[in-house]
Structure formats: C-alpha cells, structure tokens
Design an enzyme around this catalytic site. Structure first.
Site, PDB file in Angstrom:
ATOM      1  N   THR A  78      57.560  33.649  52.910  1.00  0.00           N
ATOM      2  CA  THR A  78      58.062  34.814  53.354  1.00  0.00           C
ATOM      3  C   THR A  78      57.965  34.621  54.337  1.00  0.00           C
ATOM      4  O   THR A  78      58.542  35.103  55.881  1.00  0.00           O
ATOM      5  CB  THR A  78      57.589  35.874  52.275  1.00  0.00           C
ATOM      6  N   THR A 120      51.687  34.609  50.158  1.00  0.00           N
ATOM      7  CA  THR A 120      50.734  34.790  50.019  1.00  0.00           C
ATOM      8  C   THR A 120      50.688  34.981  48.632  1.00  0.00           C
ATOM      9  O   THR A 120      49.447  35.110  48.049  1.00  0.00           O
ATOM     10  CB  THR A 120      51.378  36.305  50.265  1.00  0.00           C
ATOM     11  N   ASP A 121      51.097  34.330  47.617  1.00  0.00           N
ATOM     12  CA  ASP A 121      51.006  34.689  46.245  1.00  0.00           C
ATOM     13  C   ASP A 121      49.461  33.564  46.128  1.00  0.00           C
ATOM     14  O   ASP A 121      49.151  34.781  44.917  1.00  0.00           O
ATOM     15  CB  ASP A 121      51.983  34.253  45.461  1.00  0.00           C
ATOM     16  N   LYS A 178      44.809  38.750  46.418  1.00  0.00           N
ATOM     17  CA  LYS A 178      45.624  39.555  46.473  1.00  0.00           C
ATOM     18  C   LYS A 178      46.026  40.720  45.545  1.00  0.00           C
ATOM     19  O   LYS A 178      45.959  40.299  44.558  1.00  0.00           O
ATOM     20  CB  LYS A 178      46.992  39.021  46.379  1.00  0.00           C
TER      21      LYS A 178
END
Length: 445
Positions: free
Chosen positions: A103, A179-180, A258
């Site tokens: 992202t 980020t995942d 996360k």
C-alpha cells in the site's frame, strides 16, 4: 515532467508550461478547482489528476474546461534535481530505499477505484522532498507485488539487495513492504542477515499514499530517520504508534505483529518493548530499549529457506486423519503448532506426534495467546507432548517460529541439530525475561 500525460492532455500542459507538482487552477463551468497536478496513471488520456487542499485526489476530464491557470511552480525542483543525481549514483547515497510493493507504494486506479501497486519509491520521494533534509537516498524497485504474494524466494532476493546496499556504502536500508506479511519478511531478513552494518527498516502503510488519512508519508519519513540515526544493526519494523500522527514506533523484526486489520497503529511489539520511537516532525529518534545489537563491520548474508514446514493453528475437533495425512503423506520436515494456553493440543494426537518425531520431523510448540511463553511441564497433556518429542519454543510468535524453522531446515538435516537451533536465541526472537509492562492493558474508565 508531463511524461505521464499523453495526447491532448500533454499538449495542453506543455503549452502552458505546467508540470507535475505545480499548483494550478481549473475552471469548468461555474466550478473552480485548485490543487497540485499529480502524475496520471489513468488509461484515459483525457484525465488530469489533481490533489486538493483537503488531501483528496480527483480526476478531471479535459472536456469542457474553459481555463487552466498556473498558480505557482513546484518549489521542490532544486531538491528534485539533487534526487536525480543521487539516484544515478548509488555511491552518493546514505540510505537505500528498496521497494517491494504494498500500500505504501500503491495508487488508486481512478477508473475502478481499486488500489494497485503502481507507484515506485522514487515517485514517493518526489512527493516527499523532506526526505532530503534527513539523508541522501537512492531508490530501487526490486519488485512490485502485494504482500500476500510474498514467497521465501523473494525473501532471498530482498536479503541479497540489502547486502548489496551495504556493500555499496549505504549506512542504512529502508524496505517498503505491504503490511499484511511484513512481519514474516522482517523475521526472514533477521535470520538471513547477520553482523549488520546498520539498521534495516521495514515500513508500510495501512492507507495508500493518495488518501488524506494516509500514513505513508509519516511512516516513510520516520523509517528514513531510523535508518539514518539508529545506533543498532538490526532488522526492525517502523510504523505509526497511535491513531493520530504523533510519532512512530520501531519494533524488533522478530518480536512484532500486525494486531489490527485497518488501524494505522496496527503493529505492536509482543513479549518485548519497542526499540525506539520516532518524533517525525523533529526528525528525532529516541531509544526506548538499550538491549540492542550494535552495528558491525561487515554484513554477512546467509539467505536459504526450506518451505517444507507447516503452521498448524490447533482448534477443538481438529480432524485426526487430516493431521495424520499432513505428517505422513506430504514432504513436510517440520511442524509449528500454535497451541492453546501454555502449549497444548488434544491428547488424541500424542502418538501421531511421537511417530512423526521418530521419523525425523521437527514439531515445535508456540501459544495462540501470543503474549506469554509456553510451559508444557504444568499440565498432564503438556508433559505427554514433551515425551512425544514436541519442542517448546518459549515466547516465540508462531509466524516467527515458522520462518525460523524454514531457515533452520535449509541449514540442517539432523533432528537434534534442528532442535538445538530452534531453542537457541539467534537474533532476539526469544525474550528470556518478561516484565509486567510487556502486556497491553485496555482501560474502560
């Protein structure tokens, strides 16, 4: 700078000497729209893309435009010239920015509204001239993938690029990543790169860079600040610390997770304190934990992974035949269990695990609780699992244990040597001492 525009839109901009980054005003009927001209990634050649004062980006068709006025030229031209010079010669840079996608390097596709990994790191730097106030940077696009498509072979390529960056004289490396699966990659790099000459900082964003609430700019500025000023030689994750834009936190790469699907402060250190916080407005790094790995003279690269490992999240009613199939009818060499509580599964599987370990398959136990450590000596089932050859993995996060096992399996064949490495604290993945302040508490007062 109009190269992203084509055909009639390009001709209009060229005739008015308007370039990307200039502040312009467009009159269309009774509507006047003022904003900064952005690069266009639209397939429609008749669209201008404008960033408004409120932070939103809009696409404007050139049809029925009565006037386009240049308000001010882009003030960052001189800095942009310097950036181009730096990009042409990596040896001049201090910090290497490696883009892998995600992202933080995404743009909105205005035809569909979908986010796609199309923005290069160099383009982000173009819109963040403040980066040059921190350090000279050199940008490289290694690949442009969404993080759910990350694979162990990509970890190897990233590690090789980091090693090359340090060999070229950079003192720190920033990796733009989705980020995942960022925590997986951080763990992989931590095991693959030793004796680091400087910090390796993974950074991402929860909201794309063209959204008004985007965390891209602050996270990237914070990451470059960390790469420039950090005293440690470790792989870390640098992300928002709160839901506002106050500061960022620097987490050890093998102790971070996360913990929220969409919040900007989604990342949290688990069973460990953050190493530092970044006051991004002041370009200042404040160390919070002094127990870090110091910078070394020369980075060593040892990036090999064997993906014949499996992460099993235990649940009541797990089908025994399914588990037996995994252990006997696949090429699996290692199993990480995310067990309940102190490290348990049903006692129904004890003999399956015993046979598997006798056949040379490593089985390691972590806890679904995430916080705390496993202790398989407390209850009967835990002791039975120990007797069957299941190895307790202290306070390692399940995902970290999986990545570590992949790395260990690529280096060892003997089960006892695999066990020895898995219970060894190689890069800070095991915290031998837990204090009360390591567990987050939610207040409802």
């Amino acid at each position: 700078m109009q190269e992203n525009y084509k055909a009639k839109a390009y001709d209009i901009l060229k005739n008015l000497n308007i370039e990307e980054g200039d502040l312009i005003e467009i009159k269309k009927g009774d509507l006047r729209i003022r904003g900064v001209l952005l690069p266009s990634y639209s397939k429609d050649e008749r669209i201008f893309v404008i960033k408004l004062d409120n932070g939103y980006n809009i696409g404007i068709s050139i049809d029925n435009i009565s006037e386009i006025k240049l308000i001010t030229k882009n003030s960052s031209k001189a800095q942009e010239s310097e950036r181009k010079e730096v990009s042409r010669n990596g040896a001049k840079s201090e910090i290497k920015i490696i883009s892998t996608g995600g992202t933080i390097v995404s743009k909105v596709e205005y035809e569909t509204g979908a986010v796609r990994p199309a923005l290069t790191t160099e383009e982000i730097v173009q819109f963040l001239p403040e980066i040059n106030e921190i350090a000279k940077v050199d940008a490289e696009v290694l690949f442009s993938i969404l993080s759910e498509n990350m694979k162990p072979e990509y970890w190897v390529k990233i590690a090789e690029s980091v090693k090359k960056a340090f060999d070229e004289g950079n003192t720190g490396v920033v990796i733009a990543h989705g980020t995942d699966t960022m925590a997986y990659t951080a763990s992989a790099l931590a095991f693959s790169l030793r004796s680091l000459q400087g910090p390796v900082v993974l950074v991402g964003s929860q909201r794309s860079s063209d959204r008004p609430s985007s965390d891209s700019a602050i996270n990237l500025l914070s990451a470059v600040t960390t790469a420039k000023y950090a005293p440690f030689g470790e792989v870390v994750v640098n992300m928002h610390a709160d839901s506002s834009d106050t500061y960022a936190l620097v987490h050890r790469g093998v102790k971070v997770r996360k913990m929220h699907s969409s919040r900007r402060d989604a990342f949290q250190s688990v069973n460990d304190k953050p190493l530092a916080k970044v006051l991004w407005k002041e370009r200042k790094l404040v160390m919070l934990d002094k127990s870090y790995m110091s910078k070394k003279g020369e980075t060593t690269l040892d990036a090999k992974f064997d993906n014949r490992a499996f992460l099993l999240y235990y649940y009541p009613g797990l089908d025994r035949d399914f588990l037996e199939h995994i252990l006997t009818n696949t090429k699996i060499r290692g199993l990480i269990i995310a067990g309940t509580g102190l490290g348990h599964t049903s006692s129904d599987y004890v003999e399956l695990f015993r046979k598997a370990t006798k056949d040379g398959i490593f089985i390691g136990m972590t806890t679904q609780c995430l916080f705390g450590r496993v202790n398989m000596n407390v209850y009967t089932t835990g002791r039975q699992l120990l007797d069957a050859g299941v190895t307790p993995l202290e306070d390692m996060l399940p995902e970290v244990a999986l990545v570590k096992l992949m790395w260990v399996l690529a280096h060892e064949q003997d089960l006892e040597k695999i066990r020895s490495l898995m219970i060894s604290n190689l890069v800070g993945e095991i915290n031998p001492r837990h204090t009360l302040d390591l567990f987050p508490r939610w207040s409802y007062e």
